[in-house]
Scaffold this active site. Structure first.
Site, PDB file in Angstrom:
ATOM      1  N   ASP A  32       4.416 -16.014   4.829  1.00 23.49           N
ATOM      2  CA  ASP A  32       3.571 -15.677   3.678  1.00 23.49           C
ATOM      3  C   ASP A  32       2.773 -16.920   3.309  1.00 23.49           C
ATOM      4  OD1 ASP A  32       2.684 -14.883   0.951  1.00 23.49           O
ATOM      5  OD2 ASP A  32       4.104 -13.232   1.241  1.00 23.49           O
ATOM      6  N   ASN A  36      -0.806 -14.432  -3.097  1.00 22.71           N
ATOM      7  CA  ASN A  36      -0.628 -13.450  -4.172  1.00 22.71           C
ATOM      8  C   ASN A  36       0.854 -13.232  -4.479  1.00 22.71           C
ATOM      9  OD1 ASN A  36      -1.834 -11.695  -6.086  1.00 22.71           O
ATOM     10  ND2 ASN A  36      -1.272  -9.927  -4.846  1.00 22.71           N
ATOM     11  N   SER A 125      -2.343   2.948   3.949  1.00 19.71           N
ATOM     12  CA  SER A 125      -2.478   3.469   2.590  1.00 19.71           C
ATOM     13  C   SER A 125      -3.058   4.874   2.635  1.00 19.71           C
ATOM     14  CB  SER A 125      -3.434   2.539   1.839  1.00 19.71           C
ATOM     15  OG  SER A 125      -3.879   3.130   0.657  1.00 19.71           O
ATOM     16  N   THR A 127      -5.326   5.767   1.040  1.00 18.48           N
ATOM     17  CA  THR A 127      -6.774   5.605   0.898  1.00 18.48           C
ATOM     18  C   THR A 127      -7.516   5.955   2.197  1.00 18.48           C
ATOM     19  OG1 THR A 127      -8.451   4.087   0.054  1.00 18.48           O
ATOM     20  CG2 THR A 127      -6.817   3.129   1.480  1.00 18.48           C
ATOM     21  N   TYR A 150     -11.591  -2.638   0.869  1.00 18.40           N
ATOM     22  CA  TYR A 150     -10.136  -2.685   1.034  1.00 18.40           C
ATOM     23  C   TYR A 150      -9.659  -1.487   1.863  1.00 18.40           C
ATOM     24  CZ  TYR A 150      -5.272  -1.762   0.247  1.00 18.40           C
ATOM     25  OH  TYR A 150      -3.951  -1.449   0.479  1.00 18.40           O
ATOM     26  N   LYS A 154      -8.023  -1.094   5.871  1.00 15.78           N
ATOM     27  CA  LYS A 154      -6.792  -0.412   6.299  1.00 15.78           C
ATOM     28  C   LYS A 154      -7.094   0.566   7.438  1.00 15.78           C
ATOM     29  CE  LYS A 154      -3.944  -2.448   3.802  1.00 15.78           C
ATOM     30  NZ  LYS A 154      -2.846  -3.227   4.338  1.00 15.78           N
ATOM     31  N   TYR A 178       1.153   4.532   2.508  1.00 17.21           N
ATOM     32  CA  TYR A 178       1.833   4.561   1.213  1.00 17.21           C
ATOM     33  C   TYR A 178       0.981   5.303   0.199  1.00 17.21           C
ATOM     34  CZ  TYR A 178       3.666   0.017   3.022  1.00 17.21           C
ATOM     35  OH  TYR A 178       4.174  -1.014   3.765  1.00 17.21           O
ATOM     36  N   GLY A 295     -15.218   5.510  -7.829  1.00 11.20           N
ATOM     37  CA  GLY A 295     -14.394   5.589  -6.615  1.00 11.20           C
ATOM     38  C   GLY A 295     -13.101   6.373  -6.800  1.00 11.20           C
TER      39      GLY A 295
HETATM   40  P1  NAD Z   1       1.280  -8.139  -2.475  1.00 16.23           P
HETATM   41  O1  NAD Z   1      -0.032  -8.791  -2.748  1.00 16.23           O
HETATM   42  O2  NAD Z   1       2.331  -8.232  -3.528  1.00 16.23           O
HETATM   43  O3  NAD Z   1       1.888  -8.677  -1.097  1.00 16.23           O
HETATM   44  C1  NAD Z   1       1.088  -9.108  -0.031  1.00 16.23           C
HETATM   45  C2  NAD Z   1       1.634 -10.455   0.410  1.00 16.23           C
HETATM   46  O4  NAD Z   1       0.855 -10.921   1.514  1.00 16.23           O
HETATM   47  C3  NAD Z   1       1.576 -11.518  -0.670  1.00 16.23           C
HETATM   48  O5  NAD Z   1       2.817 -12.157  -0.755  1.00 16.23           O
HETATM   49  C4  NAD Z   1       0.487 -12.477  -0.172  1.00 16.23           C
HETATM   50  O6  NAD Z   1       0.723 -13.802  -0.604  1.00 16.23           O
HETATM   51  C5  NAD Z   1       0.597 -12.295   1.325  1.00 16.23           C
HETATM   52  N1  NAD Z   1      -0.629 -12.598   2.080  1.00 16.23           N
HETATM   53  C6  NAD Z   1      -1.889 -12.166   1.822  1.00 16.23           C
HETATM   54  N2  NAD Z   1      -2.728 -12.615   2.767  1.00 16.23           N
HETATM   55  C7  NAD Z   1      -1.988 -13.332   3.653  1.00 16.23           C
HETATM   56  C8  NAD Z   1      -2.290 -14.040   4.832  1.00 16.23           C
HETATM   57  N3  NAD Z   1      -3.541 -14.125   5.304  1.00 16.23           N
HETATM   58  N4  NAD Z   1      -1.288 -14.666   5.508  1.00 16.23           N
HETATM   59  C9  NAD Z   1      -0.024 -14.600   5.032  1.00 16.23           C
HETATM   60  N5  NAD Z   1       0.323 -13.964   3.913  1.00 16.23           N
HETATM   61  C10 NAD Z   1      -0.648 -13.329   3.233  1.00 16.23           C
HETATM   62  O7  NAD Z   1       0.987  -6.609  -2.124  1.00 16.23           O
HETATM   63  P2  NAD Z   1       1.982  -5.380  -1.979  1.00 16.23           P
HETATM   64  O8  NAD Z   1       1.723  -4.442  -3.082  1.00 16.23           O
HETATM   65  O9  NAD Z   1       3.357  -5.851  -1.717  1.00 16.23           O
HETATM   66  O10 NAD Z   1       1.376  -4.716  -0.663  1.00 16.23           O
HETATM   67  C11 NAD Z   1       1.872  -5.010   0.624  1.00 16.23           C
HETATM   68  C12 NAD Z   1       0.998  -4.323   1.658  1.00 16.23           C
HETATM   69  O11 NAD Z   1       0.983  -2.925   1.394  1.00 16.23           O
HETATM   70  C13 NAD Z   1      -0.462  -4.773   1.636  1.00 16.23           C
HETATM   71  O12 NAD Z   1      -0.933  -4.798   2.963  1.00 16.23           O
HETATM   72  C14 NAD Z   1      -1.151  -3.671   0.857  1.00 16.23           C
HETATM   73  O13 NAD Z   1      -2.500  -3.546   1.207  1.00 16.23           O
HETATM   74  C15 NAD Z   1      -0.356  -2.455   1.298  1.00 16.23           C
HETATM   75  N6  NAD Z   1      -0.410  -1.374   0.321  1.00 16.23           N
HETATM   76  C16 NAD Z   1      -0.121  -1.632  -0.994  1.00 16.23           C
HETATM   77  C17 NAD Z   1      -0.213  -0.603  -1.925  1.00 16.23           C
HETATM   78  C18 NAD Z   1       0.029  -0.882  -3.380  1.00 16.23           C
HETATM   79  O14 NAD Z   1      -0.466  -0.115  -4.211  1.00 16.23           O
HETATM   80  N7  NAD Z   1       0.783  -1.918  -3.762  1.00 16.23           N
HETATM   81  C19 NAD Z   1      -0.544   0.688  -1.510  1.00 16.23           C
HETATM   82  C20 NAD Z   1      -0.811   0.916  -0.150  1.00 16.23           C
HETATM   83  C21 NAD Z   1      -0.741  -0.128   0.752  1.00 16.23           C
HETATM   84  C1  WQD Z   2      -3.689   5.201 -10.704  1.00 19.22           C
HETATM   85  C2  WQD Z   2      -4.337   6.158 -11.693  1.00 19.22           C
HETATM   86  C3  WQD Z   2      -6.590   5.569 -12.328  1.00 19.22           C
HETATM   87  C4  WQD Z   2      -5.482   1.846 -14.327  1.00 19.22           C
HETATM   88  C5  WQD Z   2      -4.939   2.176  -5.707  1.00 19.22           C
HETATM   89  C6  WQD Z   2      -5.715   1.975  -4.439  1.00 19.22           C
HETATM   90  C7  WQD Z   2      -4.960   2.570  -3.281  1.00 19.22           C
HETATM   91  C8  WQD Z   2      -3.540   2.051  -3.236  1.00 19.22           C
HETATM   92  C9  WQD Z   2      -2.826   2.202  -4.538  1.00 19.22           C
HETATM   93  C10 WQD Z   2      -3.392   0.091  -1.939  1.00 19.22           C
HETATM   94  C11 WQD Z   2      -5.799   6.431 -11.344  1.00 19.22           C
HETATM   95  C12 WQD Z   2      -5.646   5.489 -13.510  1.00 19.22           C
HETATM   96  C13 WQD Z   2      -5.439   3.038 -13.633  1.00 19.22           C
HETATM   97  C14 WQD Z   2      -5.867   1.849 -15.706  1.00 19.22           C
HETATM   98  C15 WQD Z   2      -6.086   4.251 -15.589  1.00 19.22           C
HETATM   99  N1  WQD Z   2      -3.484   0.642  -3.019  1.00 19.22           N
HETATM  100  N2  WQD Z   2      -5.728   4.216 -14.256  1.00 19.22           N
HETATM  101  N3  WQD Z   2      -6.156   3.064 -16.269  1.00 19.22           N
HETATM  102  O1  WQD Z   2      -6.438   3.960  -7.774  1.00 19.22           O
HETATM  103  O2  WQD Z   2      -4.596   5.629  -7.256  1.00 19.22           O
HETATM  104  O3  WQD Z   2      -4.789   3.589  -5.934  1.00 19.22           O
HETATM  105  O4  WQD Z   2      -3.624   1.608  -5.582  1.00 19.22           O
HETATM  106  O5  WQD Z   2      -3.484   0.568  -0.849  1.00 19.22           O
HETATM  107  O6  WQD Z   2      -5.676   2.246  -2.128  1.00 19.22           O
HETATM  108  O7  WQD Z   2      -6.979   2.580  -4.568  1.00 19.22           O
HETATM  109  O8  WQD Z   2      -4.001   3.404  -8.228  1.00 19.22           O
HETATM  110  O9  WQD Z   2      -2.771   2.342 -10.064  1.00 19.22           O
HETATM  111  O10 WQD Z   2      -5.234   1.809  -9.778  1.00 19.22           O
HETATM  112  O11 WQD Z   2      -4.553   4.072 -10.559  1.00 19.22           O
HETATM  113  O12 WQD Z   2      -6.368   5.310 -16.168  1.00 19.22           O
HETATM  114  O13 WQD Z   2      -5.958   0.810 -16.363  1.00 19.22           O
HETATM  115  O14 WQD Z   2      -4.344   5.538 -12.976  1.00 19.22           O
HETATM  116  O15 WQD Z   2      -7.804   6.147 -12.710  1.00 19.22           O
HETATM  117  O16 WQD Z   2      -5.987   7.777 -11.598  1.00 19.22           O
HETATM  118  P1  WQD Z   2      -5.065   4.220  -7.333  1.00 19.22           P
HETATM  119  P2  WQD Z   2      -4.126   2.796  -9.678  1.00 19.22           P
END
Ligand code: NAD
Ligand code: WQD
Length: 340
Positions: A32, A36, A125, A127, A150, A154, A178, A295
């Site tokens: 890591d 973040n 994701s 998405t 973003y 993915k 996810y 979006g």
């Molecule tokens: P997070 O930001 O908490 O974790 C990501 C980690 O990756 C962090 O610890 C960051 O420091 C590290 N990182 C970033 N760029 C790096 C690099 N170039 N080299 C090494 N380390 C690096 O995010 P999370 O919520 O735990 O998400 C984990 C993964 O799941 C991500 O790829 C994210 O896109 C994906 N994801 C998250 C969500 C969500 O809503 N949290 C939803 C769908 C997919």
């Molecule tokens: C959830 C709902 C907002 C904040 C995002 C990424 C997706 C995935 C997960 C990584 C929505 C509403 C939110 C606020 C609100 N990430 N909202 N007020 O947009 O479903 O998904 O995170 O892969 O790719 O797009 O998640 O938590 O931002 O929003 O009303 O202050 O809550 O409109 O309906 P989202 P979110």
């Protein structure tokens, strides 16, 4: 004993997954760059489990660093979480997202190929489905066009990994899509710790509950949903983490390329989340109705059948538990992890 390289293992989902891997007696190497996250998450994982991961501060874009890791450790599989994830930031800084998420993943795959490690679980994701054409979202649907860099990053990594598999089917690649992660470990010691103003709903709500933020803006109440606010499929981070262990089991069966949703199948609106959280926390969440966010779509939720059939996985924890655990984490750690 399996040796698993976990990129991004100090982050929100990564730390919960590392915890479960350690509980299953895996040998865990975390890479890591802490862009973040805080190392304190992994120190707390060690406190909870009584076991430690090997932690390497480094970047997936750094080939020499990856070379050293694959030379020094006999890695069986990689769980690849590392990446940037803020949708709004990705619109402002698209190149940063493509470099970090797409180039970083490519660089990781090149190192894996070079060292003959061909098992990977990738954090994708929901998405990638783009604007939902039907609900629930199932894996047979074509991918759409994500509305931001973003999401595109993915989708691009999914497509790249599919081509890698086509060229060499000795790879085992699990693409996990996810839905919306929420919740925290029940100890209240690890959880989601966003930098600055949270983009996501649950951490925003928990910060309103502690008084750090004044009011939640509900983005739109004129959607075609049961109460007009948008609907998502929230999944407990512990269930999500467990899906990765199941994905490693799937890899043990030489699964080839396998794409799978990780969601509950149940949609909740923004106002459903607010009232569930109020009930679990005993706090009132002030909110106001604001403009729709660019979006956003009205509703999406997963079809979780494939995960049940093929991964023997299903979400066990419901919304009340997500709210209770998020609240325990936030109230015990109102400022997130301490800065070291
Ligand atoms: P997070 O930001 O908490 O974790 C990501 C980690 O990756 C962090 O610890 C960051 O420091 C590290 N990182 C970033 N760029 C790096 C690099 N170039 N080299 C090494 N380390 C690096 O995010 P999370 O919520 O735990 O998400 C984990 C993964 O799941 C991500 O790829 C994210 O896109 C994906 N994801 C998250 C969500 C969500 O809503 N949290 C939803 C769908 C997919
Ligand atoms: C959830 C709902 C907002 C904040 C995002 C990424 C997706 C995935 C997960 C990584 C929505 C509403 C939110 C606020 C609100 N990430 N909202 N007020 O947009 O479903 O998904 O995170 O892969 O790719 O797009 O998640 O938590 O931002 O929003 O009303 O202050 O809550 O409109 O309906 P989202 P979110």
């Amino acid at each position: 004993m399996k040796t698993i390289l976990v990129t991004g293992g100090s982050g929100y989902i990564g730390s919960h997954t590392v915890l479960q891997l350690l509980e299953q007696n895996c040998n865990v190497i975390v890479l890591d760059n802490f862009s973040n996250s805080s190392i304190v998450s992994l120190e707390r994982v060690a406190q909870i489990t009584g076991k430690s991961a090997t932690v390497i501060k480094g970047d997936i874009r750094d080939s020499a660093c990856l070379d050293n890791i694959f030379t020094d450790y006999n890695i069986d599989s990689v769980i690849h979480f590392a990446g940037l994830k803020a949708v709004g930031e990705s619109l402002e800084k698209p190149m940063m997202y493509y470099e970090n998420n797409v180039y970083g993943s490519l660089n990781l795959c090149q190192a894996m190929a070079k060292h003959n490690v061909k098992n990977i679980v990738f954090s994708s994701s929901a998405t990638v489905y783009g604007d939902p054409v039907e609900l629930p979202l199932h894996e047979g649907l074509p991918t759409g066009t994500p509305t931001n860099p973003y999401g595109m990053s993915k989708l691009m990594v999914e497509l790249m990994l599919a081509d890698v598999f086509k060229s060499d089917n000795s790879w085992n690649i699990v693409l996990l899509r996810y839905f919306n992660p929420a919740g925290a470990h029940p100890s209240g010691k690890i959880g989601e710790d966003p930098n600055g103003i949270p983009n996501n709903l649950m951490p925003f709500i928990t910060q309103v509950a502690t008084g750090k933020r004044k009011v939640l803006k509900v983005f739109g109440n004129d959607y075609d949903t049961h109460d007009g606010t948008s609907v998502r499929d929230y999944i407990h981070v512990e269930d999500l983490a467990n899906g990765h262990l199941k994905a490693l089991d799937k890899i043990d069966t030489a699964c080839g390329l396998f794409t799978c949703n990780l969601g509950t199948g149940q949609g909740y609106s923004v106002l459903d989340i607010v009232s569930a959280f109020e009930k679990e926390s005993g706090r009132t969440i002030s909110y106001e109705i604001a403009q729709r966010r660019g979006g956003d779509v009205a509703a999406y939720y997963a079809d979780p059948k494939l995960a049940a059939q093929e991964l023997n996985w299903k979400a066990e924890k419901g919304l009340a538990q997500m709210c209770a655990d998020s609240w325990r984490w936030q109230s015990n750690n109102p400022e997130g992890y301490p800065t070291t």
